[in-house]
Design a protein around this motif. Structure first.
Motif, PDB file in Angstrom:
ATOM      1  N   VAL A  14      48.312   5.000   8.593  1.00  0.00           N
ATOM      2  CA  VAL A  14      47.964   5.256   9.997  1.00  0.00           C
ATOM      3  C   VAL A  14      46.952   6.390  10.011  1.00  0.00           C
ATOM      4  O   VAL A  14      47.236   7.466   9.476  1.00  0.00           O
ATOM      5  N   PRO A  15      45.747   6.184  10.575  1.00  0.00           N
ATOM      6  CA  PRO A  15      45.329   5.007  11.339  1.00  0.00           C
ATOM      7  C   PRO A  15      45.007   3.808  10.448  1.00  0.00           C
ATOM      8  O   PRO A  15      44.568   3.969   9.312  1.00  0.00           O
ATOM      9  N   CYS A  19      41.544  -0.408  13.749  1.00  0.00           N
ATOM     10  CA  CYS A  19      42.480  -0.572  14.867  1.00  0.00           C
ATOM     11  C   CYS A  19      42.234   0.492  15.929  1.00  0.00           C
ATOM     12  O   CYS A  19      42.020   1.668  15.613  1.00  0.00           O
ATOM     13  N   ASP A  20      42.292   0.067  17.193  1.00  0.00           N
ATOM     14  CA  ASP A  20      42.097   1.010  18.295  1.00  0.00           C
ATOM     15  C   ASP A  20      43.333   1.129  19.181  1.00  0.00           C
ATOM     16  O   ASP A  20      43.232   1.445  20.365  1.00  0.00           O
ATOM     17  N   CYS A  21      44.530   0.886  18.583  1.00  0.00           N
ATOM     18  CA  CYS A  21      45.759   1.080  19.351  1.00  0.00           C
ATOM     19  C   CYS A  21      45.974   2.576  19.578  1.00  0.00           C
ATOM     20  O   CYS A  21      45.304   3.421  18.971  1.00  0.00           O
ATOM     21  N   CYS A  24      46.819   4.652  16.395  1.00  0.00           N
ATOM     22  CA  CYS A  24      45.695   4.822  15.464  1.00  0.00           C
ATOM     23  C   CYS A  24      44.630   5.749  16.042  1.00  0.00           C
ATOM     24  O   CYS A  24      44.068   6.583  15.326  1.00  0.00           O
ATOM     25  N   LEU A  25      44.343   5.624  17.334  1.00  0.00           N
ATOM     26  CA  LEU A  25      43.382   6.538  17.952  1.00  0.00           C
ATOM     27  C   LEU A  25      43.903   7.973  17.900  1.00  0.00           C
ATOM     28  O   LEU A  25      43.149   8.914  17.632  1.00  0.00           O
ATOM     29  N   ALA A  27      45.912   9.218  15.676  1.00  0.00           N
ATOM     30  CA  ALA A  27      45.845   9.700  14.300  1.00  0.00           C
ATOM     31  C   ALA A  27      44.416  10.045  13.892  1.00  0.00           C
ATOM     32  O   ALA A  27      44.186  10.943  13.082  1.00  0.00           O
ATOM     33  N   GLN A  28      43.448   9.340  14.470  1.00  0.00           N
ATOM     34  CA  GLN A  28      42.052   9.668  14.187  1.00  0.00           C
ATOM     35  C   GLN A  28      41.681  11.029  14.768  1.00  0.00           C
ATOM     36  O   GLN A  28      40.895  11.777  14.179  1.00  0.00           O
ATOM     37  N   ARG A  34      48.574  11.423  11.151  1.00  0.00           N
ATOM     38  CA  ARG A  34      48.220  10.479  10.098  1.00  0.00           C
ATOM     39  C   ARG A  34      49.419  10.204   9.192  1.00  0.00           C
ATOM     40  O   ARG A  34      50.274  11.065   8.997  1.00  0.00           O
ATOM     41  N   HIS A 223      51.940   1.451  12.249  1.00  0.00           N
ATOM     42  CA  HIS A 223      51.455   1.927  13.550  1.00  0.00           C
ATOM     43  C   HIS A 223      52.204   1.309  14.717  1.00  0.00           C
ATOM     44  O   HIS A 223      52.307   1.914  15.782  1.00  0.00           O
ATOM     45  N   ASN A 227      53.746   3.385  17.968  1.00  0.00           N
ATOM     46  CA  ASN A 227      53.552   2.998  19.374  1.00  0.00           C
ATOM     47  C   ASN A 227      54.891   2.810  20.073  1.00  0.00           C
ATOM     48  O   ASN A 227      55.063   3.196  21.233  1.00  0.00           O
TER      49      ASN A 227
END
Length: 249
Positions: A14-15, A19-21, A24-25, A27-28, A34, A223, A227
């Motif tokens: 993760v991310p 992925c844009d869940c 993941c966003l 974690a970015q 992460r 991930h 969520n």
């Protein structure tokens, strides 16, 4: 005994790439969210034991001679990839303990370098290592996999990843013992479909109830689980571990 979660992610981490869940966003944007490949570190009595070697660049994380031994749960790449560079180092041999997998991974057996692969572990046959006692426990996975019961002066920690449920003999064996801390695979959110190769939240919570540890830590987290955790609470005695979390046991 000091137990550190070096990584708590599943094979995708993760991310997840591309992925844009929400998980993941997040974690970015925040490194604390992460999740890197699942592995752990035990320090006890001046000795250091590595549980799984999926972290990349182990040769940069540890000084020569620092690792006294490595225990592998199985030979999937996300649990052994750190060995490929480490083996070409110099210095004292590092004992490596693993399940009876004749194939191993790639050429690790043929070219071990400074890795000293020990005779294959046997299910339920305890192995003393310094002040600790390791008992290999068969798990249910797509490759031969062992979890470990780790004991020290009456304290018991069960490290069970990767698995989907537990074999009957492993479940019954653990139910006969008081488990202080349970570190448990949980890769998926609850679903109407049965999980494959890894626990989902529902199965992990069922195992928590069956084994009745003082505390359960979820690891090998995907991930989807992050969520789900953003909108749902875990019951008392269950928590999701995070990378870098250290338990003083």
């Amino acid at each position: 005994m000091q137990f550190t979660f070096l990584g708590t992610g599943d094979v995708r981490q993760v991310p997840v790439f591309g992925c844009d869940c929400a998980a993941c966003l997040g974690a970015q944007q925040h490194s604390a969210r992460r999740r890197t490949p699942s592995s752990a570190l035990i320090r006890q009595g001046g000795e250091t034991t590595l549980l799984d070697a999926g972290q990349c660049h182990l040769e940069e994380q540890f000084a020569p001679g620092e690792l006294d031994r490595i225990f592998l749960t199985h030979f999937h790449m996300d649990h052994v990839q750190g060995l490929f560079a480490l083996r070409w180092g110099m210095g004292a041999k590092i004992p490596v303990y693993c399940p009876p997998d004749e194939e191993g991974c790639d050429d690790l057996y043929r070219h071990p370098g400074l890795l000293a692969f020990q005779p294959f572990l046997r299910p339920f046959d305890p192995l003393p290592c310094g002040d600790l006692l390791f008992t290999p426990l068969p798990l249910i996975h797509s490759k031969i996999t062992f979890g470990y019961l780790i004991e020290h002066q009456g304290f018991r920690l069960a490290y069970l990843t990767d698995t989907v449920g537990l074999p009957v003999e492993t479940l019954h064996w653990l139910q006969q013992r008081k488990i202080d801390h349970l570190v448990l695979d949980c890769s998926y959110a609850p679903s109407d479909l049965p999980p494959r190769n890894h626990n989902d939240i529902s199965l992990a919570l069922a195992l928590h109830q069956q084994l009745a540890p003082q505390q359960t830590w979820l690891t090998h987290i995907g991930h989807e689980v992050d969520n789900w955790l953003a909108e749902n609470a875990l019951p008392p005695g269950v928590a999701a571990a995070c990378d870098g979390l250290t338990l003083q046991l």
